[in-house]
Design a protein around this motif. Structure first.
Motif, PDB file in Angstrom:
ATOM      1  N   ILE A 165       1.131  -1.400   0.152  1.00  0.00           N
ATOM      2  CA  ILE A 165       0.272   0.197  -0.888  1.00  0.00           C
ATOM      3  C   ILE A 165       0.834   1.479  -0.287  1.00  0.00           C
ATOM      4  CG2 ILE A 165      -1.856   1.386   1.339  1.00  0.00           C
ATOM      5  CD1 ILE A 165      -2.610  -1.501   2.911  1.00  0.00           C
ATOM      6  N   LEU A 166       1.594   1.347   0.960  1.00  0.00           N
ATOM      7  CA  LEU A 166       3.147   2.096   0.744  1.00  0.00           C
ATOM      8  C   LEU A 166       3.544   2.807  -0.285  1.00  0.00           C
ATOM      9  CD1 LEU A 166       3.306   1.598   4.284  1.00  0.00           C
ATOM     10  CD2 LEU A 166       2.661   3.349   3.728  1.00  0.00           C
TER      11      LEU A 166
ATOM     12  N   VAL B  46      -2.122   2.807   8.324  1.00  0.00           N
ATOM     13  CA  VAL B  46      -0.826   1.928   7.255  1.00  0.00           C
ATOM     14  C   VAL B  46       0.793   1.944   7.446  1.00  0.00           C
ATOM     15  CG1 VAL B  46       0.038   0.843   5.349  1.00  0.00           C
ATOM     16  CG2 VAL B  46      -1.990   1.961   5.122  1.00  0.00           C
ATOM     17  N   LEU B  47       1.468   3.316   8.401  1.00  0.00           N
ATOM     18  CA  LEU B  47       2.242   3.893   8.774  1.00  0.00           C
ATOM     19  C   LEU B  47       2.183   3.112   9.914  1.00  0.00           C
ATOM     20  CD1 LEU B  47       2.807   6.975   7.320  1.00  0.00           C
ATOM     21  CD2 LEU B  47       4.534   5.010   7.284  1.00  0.00           C
ATOM     22  N   PHE B  48       0.997   3.322  10.657  1.00  0.00           N
ATOM     23  CA  PHE B  48       0.850   3.327  12.606  1.00  0.00           C
ATOM     24  C   PHE B  48       0.515   1.354  12.324  1.00  0.00           C
ATOM     25  CE2 PHE B  48      -2.218   1.803  15.218  1.00  0.00           C
ATOM     26  CZ  PHE B  48      -2.080   2.490  16.196  1.00  0.00           C
TER      27      PHE B  48
ATOM     28  N   ALA C 114       3.643   9.253  11.039  1.00  0.00           N
ATOM     29  CA  ALA C 114       2.811   8.632  11.452  1.00  0.00           C
ATOM     30  C   ALA C 114       2.035   9.396  11.703  1.00  0.00           C
ATOM     31  CB  ALA C 114       1.672   7.602  11.892  1.00  0.00           C
ATOM     32  N   LEU C 115       2.675  10.267  13.642  1.00  0.00           N
ATOM     33  CA  LEU C 115       2.195  11.412  14.045  1.00  0.00           C
ATOM     34  C   LEU C 115       2.945  12.380  13.128  1.00  0.00           C
ATOM     35  CD1 LEU C 115       1.245  11.348  17.206  1.00  0.00           C
ATOM     36  CD2 LEU C 115       4.262  11.756  18.036  1.00  0.00           C
ATOM     37  N   SER C 116       3.826  12.894  12.604  1.00  0.00           N
ATOM     38  CA  SER C 116       3.253  14.364  11.974  1.00  0.00           C
ATOM     39  C   SER C 116       2.637  14.661  10.986  1.00  0.00           C
ATOM     40  CB  SER C 116       5.529  13.726  10.839  1.00  0.00           C
ATOM     41  OG  SER C 116       4.705  13.110   9.629  1.00  0.00           O
ATOM     42  N   LEU C 117       2.025  13.197  10.176  1.00  0.00           N
ATOM     43  CA  LEU C 117       1.178  13.452   9.049  1.00  0.00           C
ATOM     44  C   LEU C 117      -0.265  13.582   9.917  1.00  0.00           C
ATOM     45  CD1 LEU C 117       1.964  10.704   6.997  1.00  0.00           C
ATOM     46  CD2 LEU C 117       1.764  12.954   6.401  1.00  0.00           C
ATOM     47  N   LYS C 118      -0.715  12.612  11.411  1.00  0.00           N
ATOM     48  CA  LYS C 118      -2.086  12.974  12.105  1.00  0.00           C
ATOM     49  C   LYS C 118      -1.184  13.418  13.257  1.00  0.00           C
ATOM     50  CE  LYS C 118      -6.190  10.910  12.038  1.00  0.00           C
ATOM     51  NZ  LYS C 118      -6.888   9.673  11.643  1.00  0.00           N
ATOM     52  N   PRO C 119      -1.071  14.858  14.230  1.00  0.00           N
ATOM     53  CA  PRO C 119      -0.458  14.791  15.303  1.00  0.00           C
ATOM     54  C   PRO C 119      -1.294  14.627  16.751  1.00  0.00           C
ATOM     55  CG  PRO C 119      -0.200  16.818  14.179  1.00  0.00           C
ATOM     56  CD  PRO C 119      -0.388  15.061  12.871  1.00  0.00           C
TER      57      PRO C 119
END
Length: 669
Positions: free
Chosen positions: A32-33, A42-44, A64-69
């Motif tokens: 997927i990535l 997906v990263l998570f 993942a955190l940088s995308l969804k902090p």
């Protein structure tokens, strides 16, 4: 070429992940990535598939955190793979961001509630945290510490799985496993290298609680004198092994290291009493009283004196306890049980005065009502008897809730084990044992005292050794539905070692452990030469007698509610019926009413059933000067009589819930 359905692929990856096929799930997420690299979910999930590669998982969690902090689950996942200063830094960042990550810091409220004794609120807060941070270690660990016994197992298992390096979680899980009889699991958990001294102490406790106190003493003997917990366990093990001098020395070391004198002295004295070492038990209580003369210690010494028949000396200590604590319900209860109350006695008035005083603790009020009921019964004030008993038992029910379903499950588990035990024929350890069992208050102490009057017999009272010795065998039965003849023989050997120490090596040992009724088959497989005597009594009289008495904290909880009691009596009937059918010719039943109506005929039949020659001394059990460590210490020193037969008729209306419950049969199917 049709477009690839990323949602379907993601679901496929999740299914593989939930099935534990992490490598396959990670490959799906990689696919997927490769098509869309900025999907935080997906990263998570891929990071969670890399438990053995924390650096790689950390990189994915951070991306993942940088995308969804603001996503707490990502913070929690990242926290789970960090250690040291990086973990501490993330804790601080989460606190500033107001994100709950399930850190130890997040447990502050639950810990405060627990320290303050508000267990229910602490547990509720810990549960809230486990739901808010479902993958975190600390909330699960905290929940496991707050809960006890079987309820602690699941959260501690989860915490241990999340951090196998955390020694506290490993030891807590081992303690919970020991409390629930999972002996083999304790051994596995404590076999890890480089464990602290607390693990050795826990191994020793496991040995002591499986009837191996000598091995426990050997394990602890060379330990640090300044380690309070180590020395406390050594004192308990030495007392259980009948090694009084060592027990007393270890207790002194424990107190010097900070152990509370009163509490540890009473625990070690009780262990010595159980072992049969009354001299050491007495010395320990005397030493504690010289150090701090508290009501609890005075009552303990008084009850030891009552067990020995020294009723006048007991009253001296009980008066001293009441002088220090005028509303002490246990002191009044012991005082009332130790004598026949006459019309001129001052005790009923003193109890009434204590009940009127505001501020009496719940357990004191319960004890006072039990004492008042005893006085009213002796004075034939029958309506007052039940009023006090209802009040006392309501207080006890609230303090010690009862689960009939749990007792049914335990009974079914024991009888189901007969499928594996029944076909065995293990070698018999050399030693004759007579197990006297039945419901509490059914006449078992009288039958035991009759047998103990025989010159070939030595009675040990309610000995806990059989259940302890059988614990490893029962663990194997539960785990694998398999019985090991060698393990059963070892259990019999361990039992006999401790039983002989307690009784003084007579030709025949009598054991009055009430719990034997539920494991008669286990008893005769560990000790094939054993005989079992089952005492029965009109259940209405049994129920009334149970309702009159307070039992040691946590034991016989059914006895405080008439309906629960009736259901339990019928469960007892179903279990004993099973064992009588499974063990033809090995269980002799004696009815209390028939014994008291025609003692000689019944005693002759009893002696014949247990292969003992006739001896006229058995007709006069009141002449036996032995210690009686049960609620029947006074009655058992009186001649055989029928004064307690049909006593229920005086209180029939109040006992109706019991009668109704007795009409409800219980099935073990």
């Amino acid at each position: 070429m049709p477009p690839i359905d990323l949602t379907a692929l993601y679901r496929e990856g999740q299914a593989l992940q939930q099935a534990g096929r992490l490598a396959e799930a990670a490959a799906i997420y990689d696919r997927i990535l490769s098509l869309k690299a900025d999907i935080p979910e997906v990263l998570f999930q891929k990071a969670r598939c890399l438990p053995d590669d924390p650096p790689a998982a950390e990189r994915l969690f951070r991306e993942a955190l940088s995308l969804k902090p603001k996503e707490a689950a990502i913070w929690q996942g990242l926290y789970s793979v960090l250690s040291g200063s990086a973990r501490a830094k993330l804790e601080a960042q989460a606190a500033r961001a107001g994100v709950l990550i399930g850190s130890e810091r997040d447990l502050a409220k639950a810990q405060r509630l627990w320290r303050d004794g508000n267990k229910a609120a602490a547990e509720a807060e810990a549960v809230r945290l486990t739901k808010a941070a479902p993958q975190a270690f600390w909330p699960m660990y905290m929940l496991g510490l707050i809960r006890e016994g079987a309820a602690a197992i699941a959260p501690l298992e989860a915490a241990h799985a999340r951090d196998k390096t955390h020694v506290g979680a490993r030891l807590a899980l081992a303690r919970a496993a020991l409390a629930t009889g999972q002996i083999a699991r304790v051994d596995v958990l404590l076999a890890a290298p480089d464990l602290p001294p607390a693990a050795t102490v826990l191994r020793a406790q496991a040995l002591r609680e499986t009837a191996q106190p000598d091995a426990a003493v050997a394990l602890l003997s060379d330990g640090p004198e300044k380690d309070r917990v180590w020395q406390m366990e050594l004192a308990l093990a030495a007392a259980a092994a009948f090694r009084g001098a060592k027990a007393q020395a270890a207790l002194r070391h424990a107190v010097t290291a900070g152990a509370p004198m009163e509490a540890i002295a009473r625990r070690v004295a009780s262990a010595a009493e159980t072992a049969g070492d009354i001299e050491t038990a007495t010395a320990l209580i005397e030493a504690a009283l010289a150090h701090t003369s508290t009501p609890a210690l005075l009552i303990h010494r008084a009850q030891m004196a009552q067990s020995s028949g020294e009723l006048a000396q007991a009253e001296v200590d009980l008066e001293a306890a009441l002088a220090a604590e005028p509303t002490n319900g246990e002191a009044f209860r012991a005082f009332a049980n130790g004598r026949k109350i006459t019309p001129e006695a001052a005790l009923p008035g003193r109890i009434a005065e204590a009940l009127e005083k505001a501020g009496a603790a719940t357990m004191d009020r319960a004890g006072l009502h039990f004492a008042a009921a005893k006085c009213a019964s002796d004075l034939a004030q029958h309506s007052a008897v039940m009023d006090h008993l209802h009040r006392a038992n309501r207080l006890m029910t609230k303090a010690f809730p009862y689960s009939f379903e749990a007792d049914v499950a335990a009974a079914k588990a024991l009888v189901d084990e007969w499928g594996a035990l029944g076909p065995l024929a293990p070698e018999s350890p050399e030693g004759r044992v007579i197990f006297v069992t039945g419901l509490p208050r059914s006449g078992t102490t009288l039958v035991e005292t009759i047998l103990d009057a025989h010159p070939q017999v030595g009675a040990g009272g309610e000995m806990p050794f059989l259940g302890q010795a059988l614990a490893p065998s029962r663990d194997l039965l539960r785990r694998e539905n398999r019985a090991d003849p060698r393990a059963l023989q070892q259990a019999g050997d361990r039992y006999l070692t401790l039983a002989r120490r307690r009784t003084g090596t007579p030709d025949v040992i009598v054991d009055k452990a009430i719990s034997t009724f539920s494991r008669m088959g286990h008893a005769v497989r560990a000790l094939p030469e054993a005989r079992i005597v089952h005492v029965t009594r009109d259940p209405r009289d049994v129920g009334l007698s149970l309702y009159r008495n307070r039992f040691p904290d946590g034991l016989h909880r059914y006895a405080y509610d008439l309906t629960a009691m009736g259901r339990y009596i019928r469960l007892h009937d179903a279990v004993t019926a099973f064992w009588r059918a499974a063990l033809p010719g090995q269980v002799h039943t004696i009815r209390y009413e028939e014994l008291t109506a025609d003692p000689e005929t019944q005693i002759r039949a009893l002696l014949e059933a247990v292969d003992l020659p006739w001896d006229a001394a058995c007709l006069a059990p009141q002449n036996n000067a032995r210690r009686i460590q049960t609620l029947s210490f006074a009655q058992a020193r009186a001649p055989i009589a029928r004064s307690s037969v049909a006593g229920w008729t005086l209180h029939a209306a109040d006992l109706q819930p019991l009668f109704d419950a007795l009409e409800m049969p219980v099935s073990l199917e």
